[in-house]
Each structure stands twice: as C-alpha cells, then as structure tokens.
Enzyme design. Structure first.
Site, PDB file in Angstrom:
ATOM      1  N   LYS A  72       0.816  -1.034  -0.167  1.00 46.44           N
ATOM      2  CA  LYS A  72       0.005   0.054   0.136  1.00 46.44           C
ATOM      3  C   LYS A  72       0.916   1.164  -0.031  1.00 46.44           C
ATOM      4  O   LYS A  72       0.427   2.350  -0.462  1.00 46.44           O
ATOM      5  CB  LYS A  72      -0.765  -0.098   1.109  1.00 46.44           C
ATOM      6  CG  LYS A  72      -2.062  -1.377   0.952  1.00 46.44           C
ATOM      7  CD  LYS A  72      -3.036  -1.163   2.087  1.00 46.44           C
ATOM      8  CE  LYS A  72      -4.097  -2.282   1.678  1.00 46.44           C
ATOM      9  NZ  LYS A  72      -3.891  -3.725   1.647  1.00 46.44           N
TER      10      LYS A  72
HETATM   11  C1  LIG Z   1      -4.208  -4.802   1.528  1.00 39.79           C
HETATM   12  C2  LIG Z   1      -3.731  -5.879   1.356  1.00 39.79           C
HETATM   13  C3  LIG Z   1      -4.157  -6.849   0.458  1.00 39.79           C
HETATM   14  C4  LIG Z   1      -5.643  -6.841  -0.088  1.00 39.79           C
HETATM   15  O1  LIG Z   1      -5.418  -5.906  -1.132  1.00 39.79           O
HETATM   16  P1  LIG Z   1      -6.833  -5.270  -2.008  1.00 39.79           P
HETATM   17  O2  LIG Z   1      -6.348  -4.079  -2.741  1.00 39.79           O
HETATM   18  O3  LIG Z   1      -7.597  -4.729  -0.715  1.00 39.79           O
HETATM   19  O4  LIG Z   1      -7.453  -6.362  -2.616  1.00 39.79           O
HETATM   20  C5  LIG Z   1      -3.582  -8.161   0.372  1.00 39.79           C
HETATM   21  N1  LIG Z   1      -2.418  -8.173   1.164  1.00 39.79           N
HETATM   22  C6  LIG Z   1      -1.885  -7.311   2.036  1.00 39.79           C
HETATM   23  C7  LIG Z   1      -0.599  -7.651   2.573  1.00 39.79           C
HETATM   24  C8  LIG Z   1      -2.588  -6.117   2.002  1.00 39.79           C
HETATM   25  O5  LIG Z   1      -1.973  -5.225   2.963  1.00 39.79           O
END
Ligand SMILES: *Cc1c(COP(=O)(O)O)cnc(C)c1O
Length: 472
Positions: A113
């Site tokens: 993210k």
């Molecule tokens: C947020 C997250 C996900 C899921 O991603 P999305 O975009 O919500 O589908 C998967 N793995 C990790 C480690 C995350 O932080």
C-alpha cells in the site's frame, strides 16, 4: 481526463477532483470516462526506464490537465526515486521456471500500500496548496492501509488523518506502525467490531450532511482512484521485464477489497497483454464465489492468518461490475441498492462473461497457505508472508488444475514483508523473520490510540470534536 461515478448521478470530475473526493457523492466509485490505450510500440518504449519514469508515462493520460508534465515528473521522482528501499522500487524475484514474486514491500510500512499512498500523500499536498484548503482524511483499515496512509500524511501541513481499525484484529506490528507515529495530525481509533463495520462508518460519514458541512473529507481507502492508478504501474514494470508486450504474463493477486487486482484489470484495458488475473482469496471467499458462480453474497467474517484479506464486501468490485456491465449507472445503482438491502446479489450475464474473460479465482485455506510458505522456503529459500502465500497457493492450484498454461510466467504479488506477520511464518517454517532495521525500534515506542464503541454516532462525534481542519 474526466471521471464518472459507477452510480451515474454524481457530477463528472477531473483527476484533481476525484483525488480529493474519494467516494462519489451518489455513493458510487469514480472511473475514467474511457480507458487510455497504449500501442505495443508505446509499451516497448518503456523498457529499461527507471520506475519513476514508467510511473509518469503510465499515469500521464489519467491525470490530464491536473498536473503539468514538470509537476508529475517531480512528484514521481520524489516518491519513487527516494521513499523506497530498493532501487527497482518493486523488484521481481524468480522462484522457479514458471513462478515469480513481485516484491511490493520495500516502502516505509512494509506492504504494497505504500507504493500508492506515498504518491497520494504528495498529490493531496499539491492540490490543497493550490486551492488553499485543508483536508480531513477518514479511513478504515484491516491493517496495512492504515499504517501506509498515516506514514504518507504524518506531519504534512494541510491534511490530518483519522484512521479506524477493528480493535484487536490487526497484528501487533500493523498496530504499532500506526499508533507509534507521533505527529499531531494523526488520530488512531480502535473500533469494536469487524473491518466491514469500520468501513461502513467511513462510508456513512461521507454521506452525512453534519460531517460534510463542517469538514472537507478525503478518502485513502482503495476506493480512491489515484491509489488504483498508482498500482497499475507495477503491472507494467514487471510485465516489461518478463518480455511484454511480446509475451503474455499472468498475475496472482492476494485480494481483499479488490483494489490491487483491479489495477491489473486497468493495465489490461490499457493494452498490456495479460494472460490471466488470479483473484486469490482466503476462506473469506465472496469474490471467489462471485467469479466462479456469479453469487456475490456476504456472510460473516472469519478471522485468519491473513487479516488484510478478512473482508466480506469488496468495495472495488463495483468498478468491475460497472465496466463489464455496460457502464449503466442507473442499473448499477439499483443493483447495489438491492445488495445493500439483502446482502446478496447475482452477477448479470454481461458482468459474469466480462469478468470471466480475464479473471480466474481460487480460495486458499490456512493449511494450503502454510504449505505455500513452506514450498517457497524449501524450493527457493524465500521467506514469504501469509498473504503472498495465498497468492502463490492459488497460482499453484490453478496450474495443477490445468487452468493456466505451464509456459506462461505467473507473477505472484508479494503484498507484505514476512516480518509483518512473523507468528504465522514461524509456525509454518520454524524461522522467525526479523524486521528490517529501517523500521527502527517499533516495539520500544509508546502507542497512541483511542478505543471507541462500535456504533456510528460515537465515531462521528469523535471525529467532529477532534478535527482541526474545519471549513469555517
Ligand atoms: C491490503 C492488502 C491486501 C488486499 O489488497 P486489496 O487491494 O484490498 O485487494 C493483500 N495483502 C496485503 C498484505 C494487504 O495489505
């Protein structure tokens, strides 16, 4: 570039507008009015360029007049030329003949993210300066969004952030990455209930006239278009390294809110040749049921060793349904109203067929997740986090089932650093991954958060009485 809402009633906005708005005023999500297309020659011309330059080229058509060429280049250079601890930003690691990992965890909070939120933090400041405005960011997190958003906003002049997390349902590392940030513009709220409850509060606040009359609200959840856009970039950089556009690549994406994998869908609409996008879920498998059987019905949330995917309602799925279903805002609004009442809906034929053209899906349980962690360690000496393991486990399962050609390279998105989820990793392979030194003494610092009851009014009142960024 103009953006339209999936529910057809909110005003069209430009890139600056959708970045600051987050959710559309009709409750829908913004999408570009059309997909920009890159020819194979244009894609080929991106080969060998540094990440920040590919980022600027891929994002350029989405940004339109909202940033000049020079502004966009400067922002991309600042973010992707500095804030990440790997020169390639998102390096590819080969596991075996067919499988690769795309390491997305080299940012400040060790999960993918950061790639988008570091950019979003800068975009906010640029646009707010220009407008002489302030922004109150309200978000909900199942773990990783929160810390990445807080690190992107902490200490900035024109934004403040209220981050809701489900109390007791995020890992110690995830929580401490949020609560040990001391900047005065950061507020951590631990809410009774699940992630979906917290997310529902956030959605409601955006539609609450008492809140929007006083605060200029901004969103950092993956409903924010700018985040999805930033995530499109690493599909391009990784596919280019594996031979795109002259060879097709498949991706396996550990999925929760359907943001990361939707970015892959966007890359495909832009002309990147993608063989298949695997939506990998844990036992909270609403998306797997939706994509394999057309049944999008929410049950309860089962807590797992992959908490960032413990989700029953995936907000961004609406974007796919809208795009595959003929982009009919009125029909989409009616379909979502039905879902919000009954917590269940069926995909239309157009939606199901549109999705099936590109997506495959697989649900991976905890035993299979642990096995994928073991396989990566024994087969390639790679320590992977459990979310990544859900992706890898899904890729293995679909290859075994004959659903993916063995000559197509499959890139599994490594969404978090293993040290974010050390207990699950240690249980699987007997090795405890250690935190990289760049995160510092996370367990020595004091935590700051408030605990709130699970009802909406308590959260709303807290935000209203603690926000600094009043419009008046
Ligand atoms: C947020 C997250 C996900 C899921 O991603 P999305 O975009 O919500 O589908 C998967 N793995 C990790 C480690 C995350 O932080």
């Amino acid at each position: 570039m103009q953006y339209v809402s999936t529910r057809g009633r909110a005003p069209a906005l430009d890139f600056e507008g959708v970045t600051l708005a987050g959710l559309a005023s009709d409750g829908g999500l913004y999408l570009p009015v059309e997909w920009p297309r890159f020819s194979h020659a244009e894609i080929r011309s991106l080969r060998g360029q540094p990440y920040w330059q590919v980022a600027a080229s891929v994002m350029r058509p989405f940004i339109g007049d909202s940033l000049t060429e020079a502004e966009l280049n400067a922002i991309c250079q600042q973010v992707y030329g500095g804030a990440f601890h790997h020169a390639a930003v998102t390096p590819l690691v080969q596991l075996d003949e067919q499988h690769w990992l795309l390491e997305l965890f080299h940012g400040p909070t060790l999960a993918f993210k950061d790639v988008a939120l570091q950019l979003l933090g800068r975009l906010f400041e640029t646009f707010l300066e220009r407008r002489d405005e302030r922004l109150t960011i309200v978000g909900a997190t199942s773990g990783d969004t929160g810390s990445a958003a807080i690190h992107a906003v902490a200490g900035r002049k024109r934004s403040e952030i209220f981050m809701l997390h489900p109390k007791g349902r995020v890992s110690d590392v995830q929580r401490r990455q949020m609560t040990t940030v001391r900047a005065p513009n950061v507020h951590n709220l631990a809410i009774e209930g699940s992630f979906d409850d917290a997310q529902a509060h956030v959605k409601r606040m955006f539609n609450d006239g008492d809140v929007t009359a006083t605060l200029n609200l901004g969103a950092v959840n993956s409903i924010n278009w700018a985040r999805l856009m930033a995530q499109v970039v690493y599909y391009f950089t990784s596919a280019l390294q594996l031979g795109a556009p002259d060879r097709k690549v498949a991706y396996s994406v550990p999925t929760g809110n359907f943001g990361d994998v939707f970015a892959g869908y966007v890359a495909a609409q832009m002309g990147l040749p993608i063989e298949r996008l695997i939506v990998a879920t844990n036992v909270n498998d609403i998306l797997h049921r939706a994509l394999s059987r057309g049944d999008y019905s929410a049950g309860g949330v089962t807590p797992t060793i992959t908490p960032s995917m413990d989700i029953q309602v995936s907000s961004n799925f609406e974007r796919l349904l809208f795009d595959c279903g003929g982009r009919d805002g009125a029909a989409m609004a009616a379909q979502m109203r039905g879902f919000e009442t009954s917590r269940a809906m069926h995909l239309t034929n157009a939606q199901a067929e549109g999705a099936a053209a590109l997506f495959a899906s697989q649900s991976v349980d905890q035993i299979e997740t642990a096995r994928a962690v073991q396989q990566a360690y024994q087969g390639a000496q790679q320590i992977i986090d459990p979310h990544t393991a859900v992706g890898l486990g899904a890729a293995h399962a679909l290859v075994a089932a004959g659903a993916i050609d063995p000559v197509v390279p499959i890139v599994t998105l490594a969404t978090a650093h293993p040290a974010k989820f050390p207990d699950a990793v240690e249980r699987a392979i007997g090795v405890r991954p250690s935190l990289p030194s760049r995160v510092g003494d996370l367990f020595g610092r004091e935590e700051r958060m408030v605990e709130l009851a699970g009802d909406y009014a308590t959260t709303r009142d807290y935000v209203l009485s603690h926000a600094a960024g009043s419009k008046r």
